[in-house]
Write a protein that holds these residues in place. Structure first.
Motif, short mmCIF file in Angstrom:
data_model
loop_
_atom_site.label_atom_id
_atom_site.label_comp_id
_atom_site.label_asym_id
_atom_site.label_seq_id
_atom_site.Cartn_x
_atom_site.Cartn_y
_atom_site.Cartn_z
N THR A 191 0.85 -1.20 0.00
CA THR A 191 0.00 0.00 0.00
C THR A 191 0.88 1.24 0.00
O THR A 191 1.81 1.35 0.81
CB THR A 191 -0.92 0.03 1.23
N THR A 192 0.59 2.14 -0.89
CA THR A 192 1.27 3.43 -0.97
C THR A 192 0.23 4.54 -0.86
O THR A 192 -0.77 4.49 -1.57
CB THR A 192 2.03 3.59 -2.29
N SER A 193 0.45 5.50 0.02
CA SER A 193 -0.52 6.57 0.16
C SER A 193 0.16 7.91 0.40
O SER A 193 1.21 7.98 1.05
CB SER A 193 -1.50 6.28 1.31
N ILE A 194 -0.43 8.93 -0.16
CA ILE A 194 -0.03 10.32 0.06
C ILE A 194 -1.20 11.01 0.76
O ILE A 194 -2.36 10.87 0.33
CB ILE A 194 0.29 11.03 -1.26
N PHE A 195 -0.93 11.76 1.83
CA PHE A 195 -2.04 12.28 2.62
C PHE A 195 -1.76 13.69 3.12
O PHE A 195 -0.61 14.14 3.21
CB PHE A 195 -2.33 11.37 3.81
N GLN A 196 -2.85 14.36 3.45
CA GLN A 196 -2.83 15.63 4.17
C GLN A 196 -3.94 15.57 5.21
O GLN A 196 -5.06 15.17 4.91
CB GLN A 196 -3.06 16.82 3.24
N ALA A 197 -3.63 15.94 6.43
CA ALA A 197 -4.60 15.85 7.51
C ALA A 197 -4.51 17.07 8.41
O ALA A 197 -3.41 17.47 8.82
CB ALA A 197 -4.37 14.59 8.33
N ASN A 198 -5.66 17.67 8.70
CA ASN A 198 -5.78 18.76 9.67
C ASN A 198 -6.41 18.21 10.94
O ASN A 198 -7.38 17.44 10.87
CB ASN A 198 -6.66 19.89 9.13
N SER A 199 -5.90 18.58 12.08
CA SER A 199 -6.48 18.15 13.35
C SER A 199 -6.42 19.30 14.35
O SER A 199 -5.48 20.10 14.34
CB SER A 199 -5.74 16.93 13.90
N GLU A 200 -7.45 19.36 15.19
CA GLU A 200 -7.52 20.37 16.25
C GLU A 200 -7.72 19.66 17.58
O GLU A 200 -8.54 18.74 17.68
CB GLU A 200 -8.66 21.35 16.01
N TRP A 201 -6.97 20.08 18.58
CA TRP A 201 -7.05 19.49 19.92
C TRP A 201 -7.26 20.61 20.94
O TRP A 201 -6.29 21.12 21.52
CB TRP A 201 -5.79 18.70 20.22
N PRO A 202 -8.51 21.03 21.16
CA PRO A 202 -8.78 22.11 22.12
C PRO A 202 -8.29 21.79 23.52
O PRO A 202 -7.90 22.70 24.27
CB PRO A 202 -10.31 22.23 22.07
N THR A 203 -8.32 20.50 23.92
CA THR A 203 -7.87 20.15 25.27
C THR A 203 -6.36 20.26 25.43
O THR A 203 -5.86 20.25 26.55
CB THR A 203 -8.32 18.72 25.61
N SER A 204 -5.63 20.35 24.31
CA SER A 204 -4.18 20.57 24.37
C SER A 204 -3.77 21.93 23.85
O SER A 204 -2.58 22.27 23.88
CB SER A 204 -3.44 19.49 23.57
N ARG A 254 -8.31 13.54 26.56
CA ARG A 254 -6.95 13.88 26.99
C ARG A 254 -6.93 14.51 28.39
O ARG A 254 -6.00 15.23 28.75
CB ARG A 254 -6.27 14.83 26.01
N GLY A 255 -7.95 14.21 29.18
CA GLY A 255 -8.08 14.87 30.48
C GLY A 255 -7.22 14.29 31.58
O GLY A 255 -7.12 14.87 32.66
N VAL A 256 -6.61 13.14 31.35
CA VAL A 256 -5.80 12.48 32.37
C VAL A 256 -4.32 12.69 32.03
O VAL A 256 -3.91 12.53 30.89
CB VAL A 256 -6.11 10.97 32.43
N GLY A 257 -3.54 13.08 33.03
CA GLY A 257 -2.11 13.21 32.80
C GLY A 257 -1.59 14.61 33.00
O GLY A 257 -2.32 15.52 33.44
N PRO A 258 -0.32 14.87 32.66
CA PRO A 258 0.31 16.18 32.87
C PRO A 258 -0.41 17.29 32.10
O PRO A 258 -0.78 17.11 30.93
CB PRO A 258 1.73 15.99 32.35
N HIS A 259 -0.59 18.44 32.76
CA HIS A 259 -1.22 19.61 32.16
C HIS A 259 -0.40 20.86 32.47
O HIS A 259 0.37 20.90 33.42
CB HIS A 259 -2.65 19.82 32.70
N SER A 260 -0.59 21.85 31.62
CA SER A 260 -0.04 23.19 31.86
C SER A 260 -1.12 24.20 31.53
O SER A 260 -1.54 24.32 30.37
CB SER A 260 1.20 23.43 30.98
N GLU A 261 -1.62 24.89 32.56
CA GLU A 261 -2.69 25.87 32.38
C GLU A 261 -3.86 25.26 31.60
O GLU A 261 -4.35 25.80 30.62
CB GLU A 261 -2.17 27.10 31.66
N ARG A 262 -4.29 24.09 32.02
CA ARG A 262 -5.43 23.36 31.45
C ARG A 262 -5.16 22.73 30.08
O ARG A 262 -6.06 22.15 29.48
CB ARG A 262 -6.67 24.26 31.37
N ASP A 263 -3.97 22.82 29.59
CA ASP A 263 -3.62 22.19 28.32
C ASP A 263 -2.93 20.86 28.59
O ASP A 263 -1.92 20.80 29.30
CB ASP A 263 -2.69 23.08 27.49
N ALA A 264 -3.48 19.78 28.02
CA ALA A 264 -2.88 18.46 28.19
C ALA A 264 -1.58 18.38 27.40
O ALA A 264 -1.55 18.68 26.21
CB ALA A 264 -3.86 17.39 27.73
#
Length: 306
Positions: free
Chosen positions: A44-57, A207-217
């Motif tokens: 399998t060969t694939s070329i990709f582009q992906a956008n992602s948003e992580w408000p909790t981080s 992503r609510g469990v683990g190390p945070h900085s000012e509410r950002d995971a």
């Protein structure tokens, strides 16, 4: 868009494209070529582009890359996937309130990695299995070029037991650990482990469990999670043999922990794994969505053990 059996020998091309309301666009162009033989190999060969948003981080990411995957069986049920992935990632802050710990990681990074996935799937069904087990072990080395470098190992185990007619007990166990391979290479936030949310420990924020900085995971370099699930038919079996078979009553208990555990210090490892364990339990209804996925509606309680 799919073009099956393109050259008459099982080859196919798949093109997927999506455009979001925030002017983001994702695409994946893949070419799949199966080979004859007892190993049932597939390239399998694939070329990709992906956008992602992580408000909790507090960040968003644009990723463009290339993936090469060779899948084959060394035994009738033992599958291997050997992969090479290279991608350019652009991490940027999501809002004005994003913490400084996230802001200092913003910018471009180049990742090139080799990955081996070993899997054994003995389940009789992917969505609502009644018997059998699934084991998957993933090993990845990043740093074959680029400025991101680490060694990472993950495992996942699922076992299913039919204890009564259409009553299934399912146990799951997962874990992972990663370590840096060079002081000159970095490990970005998008490479870290995260825990919490409907796919790991229900009842906690994504992503609510683990190390945070000012509410950002911020993520961590080690984790473990476990779950015990009981799937039963709906009470009084409405729609038996028809539409009602798409639903299951779901009772569950989830637990897990995440942190930067040092495997070399075995005397402190078990104590660290037990500290700050999160646990949730509840019940709900699961819905089968074809042979692809399942949806759930749940009522639950979350507990945090120090």
């Amino acid at each position: 868009m799919r073009a099956p059996n393109l050259f008459g020998r099982g080859e196919r091309v798949q093109i997927e494209y999506s455009h979001g309301s925030k002017k983001t666009s994702n695409f994946n162009i893949g070419f799949i070529k199966p080979f004859r033989g007892r190993h049932r190999s597939t390239l399998t060969t694939s070329i990709f582009q992906a956008n992602s948003e992580w408000p909790t981080s507090g960040y968003k990411q644009l990723e463009r890359g290339l993936l090469l995957d060779l899948g084959f069986y060394s035994a009738p049920l033992l599958k291997h996937n050997i992969q090479w992935e290279a991608n350019i990632r652009d991490l940027s802050v999501l809002s004005k309130t994003t913490s400084f710990a996230v802001r200092e990681q913003a910018g471009l990074s180049l990742k090139s990695s080799l990955r081996h996935v070993l899997s054994v799937d003995l389940r009789d069904d992917v969505i609502f299995p009644t018997s059998g087990s699934l084991f998957q072990l993933t090993s990845e080395v990043a740093g074959v070029g680029g400025d991101v470098g680490y060694l990472r190992n993950d495992f996942f185990l699922q076992s299913n037991y039919s204890i009564w007619e259409d009553v299934v007990l399912q146990g799951c166990l997962a874990g992972g650990h990663m370590s840096s391979i060079s002081n000159d290479m970095k490990i970005g936030m998008s490479d870290m482990y995260y825990l919490g949310g409907p796919l790991s420990i229900r009842g906690f924020d994504m992503r609510g469990v683990g190390p945070h900085s000012e509410r950002d995971a911020l993520g961590a370099m080690s984790y473990w999670s476990a779950g015990l699930h009981l799937f039963t038919p709906l009470p009084f079996r409405p729609g038996k043999g028809g539409f009602g078979e798409l639903f299951r009553t779901h009772l569950f208990v989830n637990a897990g922990n995440i942190g930067n555990f040092q495997l070399a210090k075995s005397e402190d490892l078990l104590e660290r794994l037990k500290n700050n364990v999160r646990l949730s339990y509840g019940l709900g209804i699961a819905l089968r969505l074809g042979n692809m996925a399942r949806a759930r509606s749940e009522l639950l309680l979350s507990v945090y053990f120090r």
